[in-house]
Design a protein around this motif. Structure first.
Motif, PDB file in Angstrom:
ATOM      1  N   GLU A  38       0.836  -1.210   0.000  1.00  0.00           N
ATOM      2  CA  GLU A  38       0.000   0.000   0.000  1.00  0.00           C
ATOM      3  C   GLU A  38       0.866   1.253   0.000  1.00  0.00           C
ATOM      4  N   ALA A  39       1.928   1.258   0.785  1.00  0.00           N
ATOM      5  CA  ALA A  39       2.835   2.408   0.824  1.00  0.00           C
ATOM      6  C   ALA A  39       3.511   2.608  -0.533  1.00  0.00           C
ATOM      7  N   LEU A  40       3.906   1.527  -1.180  1.00  0.00           N
ATOM      8  CA  LEU A  40       4.512   1.624  -2.506  1.00  0.00           C
ATOM      9  C   LEU A  40       3.536   2.193  -3.528  1.00  0.00           C
ATOM     10  N   ILE A  41       2.305   1.730  -3.470  1.00  0.00           N
ATOM     11  CA  ILE A  41       1.285   2.232  -4.396  1.00  0.00           C
ATOM     12  C   ILE A  41       1.048   3.719  -4.157  1.00  0.00           C
ATOM     13  N   GLN A  42       0.934   4.126  -2.901  1.00  0.00           N
ATOM     14  CA  GLN A  42       0.722   5.541  -2.583  1.00  0.00           C
ATOM     15  C   GLN A  42       1.881   6.389  -3.069  1.00  0.00           C
ATOM     16  N   ARG A  43       3.101   5.908  -2.886  1.00  0.00           N
ATOM     17  CA  ARG A  43       4.275   6.650  -3.347  1.00  0.00           C
ATOM     18  C   ARG A  43       4.250   6.797  -4.865  1.00  0.00           C
ATOM     19  N   GLN A  44       3.890   5.737  -5.566  1.00  0.00           N
ATOM     20  CA  GLN A  44       3.818   5.815  -7.028  1.00  0.00           C
ATOM     21  C   GLN A  44       2.738   6.791  -7.481  1.00  0.00           C
ATOM     22  N   LEU A  45       1.600   6.782  -6.815  1.00  0.00           N
ATOM     23  CA  LEU A  45       0.540   7.723  -7.153  1.00  0.00           C
ATOM     24  C   LEU A  45       0.996   9.165  -6.928  1.00  0.00           C
ATOM     25  N   GLU A  46       1.728   9.403  -5.830  1.00  0.00           N
ATOM     26  CA  GLU A  46       2.256  10.739  -5.563  1.00  0.00           C
ATOM     27  C   GLU A  46       3.242  11.162  -6.647  1.00  0.00           C
ATOM     28  N   ARG A  47       4.099  10.246  -7.059  1.00  0.00           N
ATOM     29  CA  ARG A  47       5.065  10.551  -8.127  1.00  0.00           C
ATOM     30  C   ARG A  47       4.358  10.835  -9.440  1.00  0.00           C
ATOM     31  N   ASP A  48       3.339  10.045  -9.739  1.00  0.00           N
ATOM     32  CA  ASP A  48       2.573  10.268 -10.973  1.00  0.00           C
ATOM     33  C   ASP A  48       1.924  11.646 -10.952  1.00  0.00           C
ATOM     34  N   ARG A  49       1.356  12.023  -9.819  1.00  0.00           N
ATOM     35  CA  ARG A  49       0.702  13.328  -9.699  1.00  0.00           C
ATOM     36  C   ARG A  49       1.725  14.463  -9.802  1.00  0.00           C
ATOM     37  N   LEU A  50       2.872  14.287  -9.176  1.00  0.00           N
ATOM     38  CA  LEU A  50       3.925  15.290  -9.259  1.00  0.00           C
ATOM     39  C   LEU A  50       4.384  15.460 -10.702  1.00  0.00           C
ATOM     40  N   ARG A  51       4.541  14.357 -11.425  1.00  0.00           N
ATOM     41  CA  ARG A  51       4.935  14.418 -12.840  1.00  0.00           C
ATOM     42  C   ARG A  51       3.893  15.196 -13.628  1.00  0.00           C
ATOM     43  N   GLU A  52       2.606  14.969 -13.363  1.00  0.00           N
ATOM     44  CA  GLU A  52       1.548  15.707 -14.053  1.00  0.00           C
ATOM     45  C   GLU A  52       1.645  17.206 -13.763  1.00  0.00           C
ATOM     46  N   LEU A  53       1.889  17.553 -12.507  1.00  0.00           N
ATOM     47  CA  LEU A  53       2.010  18.967 -12.141  1.00  0.00           C
ATOM     48  C   LEU A  53       3.202  19.619 -12.840  1.00  0.00           C
ATOM     49  N   ILE A  54       4.312  18.903 -12.906  1.00  0.00           N
ATOM     50  CA  ILE A  54       5.506  19.424 -13.581  1.00  0.00           C
ATOM     51  C   ILE A  54       5.220  19.612 -15.065  1.00  0.00           C
ATOM     52  N   GLU A  55       4.591  18.635 -15.689  1.00  0.00           N
ATOM     53  CA  GLU A  55       4.266  18.746 -17.112  1.00  0.00           C
ATOM     54  C   GLU A  55       3.334  19.925 -17.375  1.00  0.00           C
ATOM     55  N   ASP A  56       2.339  20.125 -16.506  1.00  0.00           N
ATOM     56  CA  ASP A  56       1.433  21.266 -16.662  1.00  0.00           C
ATOM     57  C   ASP A  56       2.197  22.584 -16.534  1.00  0.00           C
ATOM     58  N   ALA A  57       3.074  22.676 -15.550  1.00  0.00           N
ATOM     59  CA  ALA A  57       3.851  23.900 -15.348  1.00  0.00           C
ATOM     60  C   ALA A  57       4.766  24.167 -16.536  1.00  0.00           C
TER      61      ALA A  57
END
Length: 55
Positions: free
Chosen positions: A6-25
């Protein structure tokens, strides 16, 4: 074991979201100036190379 997964999945989701934010910026403001990033990192670390203000 499931808490670990569960912790690994949450970390991956956070990384995916961060990547999306960076791409948008980057879409809005252009790509990041890597030299500026490194200069700011050096300032945060207190390295001599980062002592020059790179705004």
């Amino acid at each position: 074991m499931s808490a670990y997964v569960e912790a690994l999945i949450q970390r991956q989701l956070e990384r995916d979201r961060l990547r999306e934010l960076i791409e948008d910026a980057e879409t809005q403001h252009g790509p990041v100036d890597q030299a500026a990033v490194e200069a700011k990192r050096a300032r945060l670390r207190g390295d001599a190379a980062g002592s020059v203000d790179a705004a």
